[in-house]
Design a protein around this motif. Structure first.
Motif, PDB file in Angstrom:
ATOM      1  N   UNK A  47       0.830  -1.201   0.000  1.00 11.96           N
ATOM      2  CA  UNK A  47       0.000   0.000   0.000  1.00 11.96           C
ATOM      3  C   UNK A  47       0.864   1.251   0.000  1.00 11.96           C
ATOM      4  N   UNK A  48       0.285   2.321  -0.512  1.00 16.49           N
ATOM      5  CA  UNK A  48       0.875   3.628  -0.303  1.00 16.49           C
ATOM      6  C   UNK A  48       0.015   4.357   0.702  1.00 16.49           C
ATOM      7  N   UNK A  49       0.541   4.681   1.903  1.00 16.95           N
ATOM      8  CA  UNK A  49      -0.286   5.352   2.908  1.00 16.95           C
ATOM      9  C   UNK A  49       0.341   6.691   3.276  1.00 16.95           C
ATOM     10  N   UNK A  50      -0.480   7.561   3.871  1.00 17.75           N
ATOM     11  CA  UNK A  50      -0.009   8.907   4.171  1.00 17.75           C
ATOM     12  C   UNK A  50       0.425   9.088   5.614  1.00 17.75           C
ATOM     13  N   UNK A  51      -0.079   8.229   6.479  1.00 16.19           N
ATOM     14  CA  UNK A  51       0.263   8.389   7.893  1.00 16.19           C
ATOM     15  C   UNK A  51       0.381   6.998   8.507  1.00 16.19           C
ATOM     16  N   UNK A  52       1.201   6.873   9.531  1.00 16.21           N
ATOM     17  CA  UNK A  52       1.342   5.582  10.210  1.00 16.21           C
ATOM     18  C   UNK A  52       0.404   5.466  11.395  1.00 16.21           C
ATOM     19  N   UNK A  53      -0.453   6.487  11.611  1.00 16.64           N
ATOM     20  CA  UNK A  53      -1.381   6.484  12.736  1.00 16.64           C
ATOM     21  C   UNK A  53      -2.248   5.237  12.705  1.00 16.64           C
ATOM     22  N   UNK A  54      -2.329   4.544  13.834  1.00 13.32           N
ATOM     23  CA  UNK A  54      -3.174   3.370  13.927  1.00 13.32           C
ATOM     24  C   UNK A  54      -2.622   2.128  13.275  1.00 13.32           C
ATOM     25  N   UNK A  55      -1.370   2.178  12.771  1.00 15.40           N
ATOM     26  CA  UNK A  55      -0.781   0.994  12.146  1.00 15.40           C
ATOM     27  C   UNK A  55      -0.467  -0.054  13.202  1.00 15.40           C
ATOM     28  N   UNK A  56      -0.880  -1.268  12.962  1.00 24.76           N
ATOM     29  CA  UNK A  56      -0.581  -2.341  13.914  1.00 24.76           C
ATOM     30  C   UNK A  56       0.519  -3.218  13.368  1.00 24.76           C
ATOM     31  N   UNK A  57       1.459  -3.571  14.222  1.00 23.53           N
ATOM     32  CA  UNK A  57       2.611  -4.364  13.783  1.00 23.53           C
ATOM     33  C   UNK A  57       2.335  -5.837  13.996  1.00 23.53           C
ATOM     34  N   UNK A  58       1.192  -6.314  13.564  1.00 17.68           N
ATOM     35  CA  UNK A  58       0.832  -7.704  13.823  1.00 17.68           C
ATOM     36  C   UNK A  58       1.056  -8.612  12.622  1.00 17.68           C
ATOM     37  N   UNK A  59       1.585  -8.087  11.502  1.00 23.41           N
ATOM     38  CA  UNK A  59       1.901  -8.935  10.353  1.00 23.41           C
ATOM     39  C   UNK A  59       3.146  -9.756  10.664  1.00 23.41           C
ATOM     40  N   UNK A  60       3.411 -10.762   9.804  1.00 22.82           N
ATOM     41  CA  UNK A  60       4.650 -11.535   9.976  1.00 22.82           C
ATOM     42  C   UNK A  60       5.853 -10.626   9.747  1.00 22.82           C
ATOM     43  N   UNK A  61       5.775  -9.843   8.649  1.00 27.18           N
ATOM     44  CA  UNK A  61       6.799  -8.831   8.423  1.00 27.18           C
ATOM     45  C   UNK A  61       6.109  -7.555   7.960  1.00 27.18           C
ATOM     46  N   UNK A  62       6.517  -6.427   8.528  1.00 26.71           N
ATOM     47  CA  UNK A  62       6.023  -5.127   8.085  1.00 26.71           C
ATOM     48  C   UNK A  62       7.203  -4.338   7.539  1.00 26.71           C
TER      49      UNK A  62
END
Lengths: 316, 316, 316, 316, 316
Positions: free
Chosen positions: A15-30
């Motif tokens: 994805x292309x996102x504008x802000x990291x607000x609310x991003x959760x680090x629950x993926x295997x790799x981010x």
């Protein structure tokens, strides 16, 4: 602003996102990529991953040398991506390898990052861990040095061919100097990278898996190869310059000799003609019938004698 | 005479005092700065902190190289602060880090010391310990090397542009020599500093806290970067000089060729005019009606032949 | 023949004696200095202190490099004392440090030995042990290198000033060569001394007290400083020579240009005057009324054209 | 063919024998010297002492560098003996040290071997063991390098004196090149010998007795001294060459100046004489009474003006 | 396509086969040689021996430096085989040593491989193990460097002889440059090989038997010898170039002097003849009876004076 890559159960989402607000680090790799030139632009990342103040500094300091810095939670790698325009442009690239995340920061999104993302999406990278992805990026960046080497090689070949020819010496000197600049730029990018990859391939870093060490060692080999070639080319270029200067000096020498010989033969002759061109009333030779012939003969003897003398001295 | 900084319960008090008589070392941190050029001027400090005789020597010996010396009670660091005037001026700076005190000695109060004092007062330094304050000073001093590098970079750009032009060669040679002097001065200050910061960042010194090691390592990185750049610039400058000399030699060559060709063409012609300018009574050619035309033709043939010969030899 | 210094209960007695026969080694410290050039002259000392055969060789071998050799009973140190005469004279000095004795051997009594003896008598040396006295001698000898450095510095300044001036180039080249010789001599004396003092200051020698190590380290620092300065001066001198050669080459270039321009302008003009100086009977131009003016005009046009051409080529 | 030395109960017997058939190795020490250029010539020795195939190769390979190789039963040392003829001749020498035997192989019996045999017979070697005898040989061989150094030193002095004089430059360049060749030959023999003696003096070789280590260390010191001197001489020679080239260039400069000045002054004057040597009928100046004097005056003004101009430009 | 060598019970069988399908690895040693330029051509081998992906890459990457890489099941060695054609051609060779197999990959079957196969068949290799055969190949490849060294030696001798002669300078410069290229090529092949053989001879590799270590050490010695000689030759070549340039400069100098002297003597004389060649009506000297003689005398005095002056200045 951010390129966000998430890997979950071997599936890749970009994805292309504008802000990291609310991003959760629950993926295997981010994996987050951001183009940033100031520390301020990295504030969101700093907060989210609690990076050290000096890490942030290193991420945006374009002067920072290639190096690896090991922190408790992550490894920071800085490297130079090289672009071959009219001169070599060095783009600063920082890679932060965490257990489950990967952050890449550059002052301009290099093509290598995009290529690795595509590879990832296309499933060309089997082991989808942060250190494997980092290896891919590093490998691509180091591979980007080879076209520059190839171009330098071409330059050297051109210069070499024209060095001993009587072409415009100034252009050769400038071309040689330009090639040297490129070699210096390449060396500046690769010398410190040698230590970097040596550290990564030695295998006492917990965040780099044993299996990947040999891959990092392969990149190390490439870096050493480039350093080797750079040194060889530098010597070659020096040799060409010396050969060229020697050729110039020889050519000057040859020209001088011709000047010397022609001048030196005619100067006494011209003096004699001047002598009998004087308007004194009492010059008995002028009235003698055979004096013109005698003077011509004398001139021949003089020029013949000088030619013989120069021949014997090896000036002809 | 002395600048006295006292930290108590995170509060900072700065005084200028004339004597250390009666000074109590009961603050959390006591930082004394003094400008001194002789051992005598340091006698009060020596007595108060019972410094080693050789420490005092090192503090005022302007020739002392950057180094770190570890004593039981304190660490002595000597460093060069550089000022860019018409030449580079190296000011000697000594820093003594004790458990609860910090002593700085210089031959002239450098701006960096004042800046750190202000930072301290303004609360910009969180951890108010002697090793943290010392880091700040060292960081500022090393940062003062960068404007010099920038100026050298500008010099190189100027020299580079004019090196292949037909400007006054003497000025270029002098400018290059001057740039080399600056690089040498910078190298003299940074080479030994490399070992210094390497020692400080290795973390086996009890007076340097673990947390600060990474900061010292950051300064070490900066020093290595400067050394790298100095070496690169040195090579660049050498290359420019060689290019310039090669350009000068080429230009001389070109001038010589023109001289040779013009001289060599006219010298035989002038000889012929001299020949028929002689005043002998018996020169049959003089009376022939077409001899003037014949001589003119001969001259044309000679000059044409020579031009053709020079063209074929590649001298034109 | 021998200078004998005996220390008993902190009292110092200095004698000049002719033979060591009957000498008892019962003082706290016994220091014997002898000027010797052959092994034979050291026979009494060899017997008295049972020195190794190779030690004796090293004491009188003037070619011996500075080094330290550790034996069971003593430490042998060899060093160069430098004197600045018309060239640099290197005097060989050997120091043997035993538990209760000190032996110094030189091919000529250097002033430094006498100075240390006086210091000892005057009570300026507190700790009267053999290693402390040896430190004093070594410190003095290394300090004797600094005036030579100062003189080299002065030489460099002089050469630097005259390098870009149009003074006699030959003298500059000779002066530069002489300065290089001095730097080489200094380097030859200091390079091996670096290892020497590094060994002495590392503190695993039982005959060197812990307390004295820092003093030996101080001498080591001085030696490293000298080596540093020697390298810096060498580079500086190389730079000056290059600048000078470049200035010479530039000046030659300038002279050549003037020659070229003047010659090249006058050579065709002189040819024309020669042309109309010929004595042919049938030269119609000679009778025409305006031909003199026309020729003068032609000459002006030719010289003007050439000046314009040279100007445009940047040769003026 | 073989030189056989047998030591029994401190008695030394030297024989020249043709075959090793039936030789018993029951003496305290058996030393065999043989001149051999092929492996075949060493077959008897190989069988008798069961030497490794590669040892035999190293014994006769003249290209083999100086080295030490430790086998279970013996130590193999290869070294270069240098002879100073018109050039330096390097003779290959191999020494095999066994417990009770010593084998020396060379392509030509060097004087050093004969000298050691004589010393042995004359009882000048106290400890008659294979490692002590080997030390003697090695010491003698290394000592043979010093006369070469001395000769190089003499060469340098001669070259140095003539470098700034106006003697034949070609001969100086050739002499310098020859000296460099000698220095290269010496360096080639000594550089690897450094490692060799370092290994021998470190004392973990069972076949070298503790007592002899200091002697081997002494030889090591000599080798290091030679390497040091070779480096110093190399720099000196480079400096001389540069000084010489600078002197040549200066002298050329001086000659050019004289040419320029004389030519440049006379060229315009000669043009003027040519001008009034033209034969036009209508040249009004020719009839004026004072024009000759006026032209002479003009010429004086021109030459005076040029001299003044050249003086001000510093060309005189 | 493949050369297949099978050793069973000391018997050797050599076949040329097209496919590895169905090949059983039950021989004592199986050696497969293949000429391959792409990874695809190695697919059968990769599958059969399960080689690492990076190993395959290294086998066909012609740019790969000489190196040794240790894997669990095999050792990968890459090396350069050199062929001396008009320039030096470097063929890439990869050797994979397994317990019971040996794989060699090259871009062109080098003669060395064929020679080792013949040796094997002829029973010249006693110990028929994969590491012994590999040693043979490596030894042969390194031995192939010596003829190149010999040729370089010959080149240097030729160049050296002509360097101080007045032969065509341009050809010498080109020849020198060519020799340098060869030395660079040789150095590029040998420098990394040094580390390679050092690793192989150190004896902590389970696949290299203890007995073979000394053989690998012998190859290491050869490589070090070549590196040594390459460095020596490089210095020699530099020296020759300098000597040659110095000779050229001297010769130019000599020519210049002759020009200067002849020109400078005749220029004033020619001016005088011009002076009395002027056609002014009122030149009283022209009518005086002895003025011709006087002018001739004046010319002799001038030329004599100049000759004397030049002699004293050392220009003749």
């Amino acid at each position: 602003m951010y390129e966000l890559v998430r890997v979950e159960n071997d599936k890749v989402k970009i994805d292309g996102i504008d802000s990291l607000g609310g991003l959760k680090l629950d993926s295997d790799v981010t994996w987050i990529h951001v183009n940033a030139r100031t520390e301020a632009e990295l504030s969101e990342i700093t907060d989210l991953f609690s990076l050290h103040k000096l890490t942030i500094e290193d991420c945006v300091d374009r002067r920072q040398r290639p190096k690896v810095e090991v922190f408790d939670e992550y490894i920071l790698i800085t490297l130079k991506q090289l672009e071959l325009k009219s001169t070599i442009v060095a783009n600063h690239l920082a890679i932060i390898i965490g257990k489950k995340y990967l952050i890449t920061v550059s002052n301009k999104m290099p093509g290598e990052i995009a290529m690795v993302m595509e590879d990832l999406k296309a499933g060309k990278i089997m082991r989808k861990q942060s250190d494997s992805i980092a290896y891919r990026i590093l490998d691509r960046v180091v591979d980007s040095y080879f076209p520059i080497l190839d171009q330098i090689e071409d330059d050297i070949e051109i210069v070499e061919k024209s060095a001993t020819k009587k072409t415009d010496g100034k252009k050769i000197a400038e071309k040689i100097f330009e090639t040297r600049r490129k070699l210096l730029a390449l060396r500046k990018a690769t010398w410190p990278a040698r230590d970097l990859f040596s550290t990564l391939s030695k295998g006492d870093l917990p965040l780099i898996s044993k299996k990947n060490q040999i891959y990092y060692r392969d990149v190390y080999d490439h870096v050493v190869l480039i350093i080797d070639l750079v040194e060889t080319y530098r010597e070659l270029v020096s040799g060409i310059l010396e050969t060229h200067l020697s050729a110039v000096s020889n050519s000057l020498n040859e020209v001088m000799k011709v000047l010397t010989v022609i001048s030196t033969i005619f100067i006494p002759l011209t003096f004699i003609t001047g002598l009998y061109g004087m308007n004194f009333e009492f010059m008995p030779e002028l009235q003698w019938e055979y004096s013109y012939g005698a003077v011509l003969l004398l001139m021949m003897i003089i020029s013949g004698g000088m030619l013989f003398f120069f021949k014997r001295r090896g000036w002809l």
